[in-house]
Design a protein around this motif. Structure first.
Motif, short mmCIF file in Angstrom:
data_model
loop_
_atom_site.label_atom_id
_atom_site.label_comp_id
_atom_site.label_asym_id
_atom_site.label_seq_id
_atom_site.Cartn_x
_atom_site.Cartn_y
_atom_site.Cartn_z
N UNK A 1 10.19 -38.93 86.96
CA UNK A 1 10.07 -37.54 87.40
C UNK A 1 10.01 -37.46 88.92
N UNK A 2 9.25 -38.34 89.53
CA UNK A 2 9.17 -38.38 90.99
C UNK A 2 10.56 -38.58 91.60
N UNK A 3 11.35 -39.40 90.96
CA UNK A 3 12.70 -39.66 91.47
C UNK A 3 13.62 -38.45 91.25
N UNK A 4 13.56 -37.85 90.07
CA UNK A 4 14.45 -36.73 89.73
C UNK A 4 14.24 -35.54 90.65
N UNK A 5 12.97 -35.22 90.97
CA UNK A 5 12.70 -34.08 91.84
C UNK A 5 12.81 -34.44 93.31
N UNK A 6 13.12 -35.70 93.61
CA UNK A 6 13.36 -36.10 94.98
C UNK A 6 12.13 -36.38 95.81
N UNK A 7 10.99 -36.63 95.15
CA UNK A 7 9.75 -36.88 95.89
C UNK A 7 9.61 -38.34 96.27
N UNK A 8 9.98 -39.26 95.37
CA UNK A 8 9.78 -40.68 95.66
C UNK A 8 10.86 -41.53 95.02
N UNK A 9 11.22 -42.60 95.73
CA UNK A 9 12.14 -43.61 95.22
C UNK A 9 11.45 -44.97 95.31
N UNK A 10 11.66 -45.82 94.32
CA UNK A 10 10.92 -47.08 94.24
C UNK A 10 11.87 -48.26 94.10
N UNK A 11 11.61 -49.31 94.87
CA UNK A 11 12.31 -50.58 94.74
C UNK A 11 11.28 -51.69 94.55
N UNK A 12 11.58 -52.63 93.67
CA UNK A 12 10.68 -53.75 93.40
C UNK A 12 11.46 -55.05 93.55
N UNK A 13 10.92 -55.99 94.29
CA UNK A 13 11.63 -57.24 94.55
C UNK A 13 11.76 -58.10 93.31
N UNK A 14 10.79 -58.03 92.40
CA UNK A 14 10.80 -58.89 91.21
C UNK A 14 10.07 -58.18 90.07
N UNK A 15 10.79 -57.31 89.37
CA UNK A 15 10.19 -56.56 88.26
C UNK A 15 9.71 -57.49 87.15
N UNK A 16 10.46 -58.55 86.91
CA UNK A 16 10.10 -59.48 85.83
C UNK A 16 8.75 -60.14 86.08
N UNK A 17 8.45 -60.44 87.34
CA UNK A 17 7.17 -61.08 87.67
C UNK A 17 6.00 -60.17 87.31
N UNK A 18 6.17 -58.88 87.49
CA UNK A 18 5.12 -57.92 87.14
C UNK A 18 5.08 -57.69 85.63
N UNK A 19 6.24 -57.50 85.04
CA UNK A 19 6.31 -57.24 83.59
C UNK A 19 5.74 -58.39 82.78
N UNK A 20 6.01 -59.62 83.22
CA UNK A 20 5.61 -60.81 82.46
C UNK A 20 4.28 -61.41 82.92
N UNK A 21 3.63 -60.78 83.88
CA UNK A 21 2.37 -61.32 84.39
C UNK A 21 1.30 -61.32 83.30
N UNK A 22 0.59 -62.42 83.20
CA UNK A 22 -0.51 -62.53 82.24
C UNK A 22 -1.65 -63.32 82.87
#
Length: 268
Positions: free
Chosen positions: A75-96
């Motif tokens: 929603x933040x992206x669609x209304x033009x408020x914020x854009x996000x880039x992540x260097x390593x999404x997998x590292x966050x998704x798979x973090x345990x």
């Protein structure tokens, strides 16, 4: 002291654009508040009744919260408020069983960070557990920093045993316009106590004017959407500080973490 010009003077070139972007930003506050109330008074009580034991209830709710915040990030992206880039999404998704430690430049940091962490606890400031629409969610799913430190350790160990993570902002509160706050030792102490590593995440991007500490909802970044760059760093292990007295180990561990997350060492 913030020496940046006022929001009005920075956006007078196109008042229509300024108005539309202000409305878009205010809509994000409205949507977040409405969704929080809906989650707190409908889904959360039902899950509390029907999902047991309590640890399973927390895991289920955290995953639902994660999905909701993914939608909010879009929603933040669609209304033009914020854009996000992540260097390593997998590292966050798979973090345990790790402690996610990030700097805290703006109001949206925790919302965006949790949208990349499928099942995480979060150490939050006491004020969020005492008042406003977030208090019910905070008290059931997250960890206020006001509770006894030994209880925080026990909660974290139980969470890690289930493969979860815990996130913390070592600054304790949002950065000031003049720069980052002094880092507290909580993340380092928690790592030393549990034996689990810290995964540092630097949050950078463009000017966060209007989202920093002491600023107002109607203030906007005059240059366009808020750009968030999440840079995932290498794991830090407590073994490096083994054999040192806990206060010294925590101090050195925090200093190393501070150097990694310092804005001056992370030019976005």
């Amino acid at each position: 002291m913030d020496t940046s010009p006022s929001n009005a003077s920075r956006c007078t070139k196109n008042p229509i654009v300024f108005f539309l972007r202000t409305i878009a930003k205010l809509s994000c506050y409205f949507v977040f508040g409405l969704a929080t109330i809906a989650f707190s008074v409908t889904l959360l009580p039902l899950l509390l009744i029907f999902v047991h034991p309590y640890e399973r209830f927390q895991r289920v709710c955290r995953r639902i919260l994660h999905i909701c915040l993914i939608c909010y990030r879009w929603y933040l992206r669609i209304v033009g408020v914020a854009k996000v880039k992540v260097s390593d999404k997998a590292a966050l998704k798979n973090a345990k069983s790790v402690i996610i430690a990030a700097n805290h430049p703006s109001l949206l940091d925790s919302v965006i960070l949790v949208s990349f962490l499928p099942c995480t606890d979060f150490i939050v400031k006491m004020a969020l557990s005492k008042r406003n629409v977030l208090s019910f969610i905070v008290n059931l799913l997250l960890t206020p920093n006001s509770i006894d430190y030994r209880e925080i350790i026990e909660r974290t160990k139980k969470n890690f045993a289930g493969g979860g993570t815990i996130a913390v902002f070592p600054e304790g509160t949002r950065s000031l316009p003049t720069g980052q706050n002094r880092f507290k030792k909580g993340a380092a102490r928690l790592s030393l106590a549990t034996g689990c590593p810290i995964l540092p995440v630097h949050i950078g991007g463009n000017d966060k004017y209007g989202l920093r500490k002491g600023e107002h909802p109607w203030q906007i970044n005059p240059d366009g959407a808020y750009e968030y760059v999440f840079t995932v760093k290498d794991l830090l292990y407590p073994d490096e500080f083994a054999g040192l007295p806990e206060p010294i180990a925590a101090k050195r561990y925090t200093a190393k973490l501070r150097a990694i997350l310092a804005d001056e060492n992370n030019k976005s």
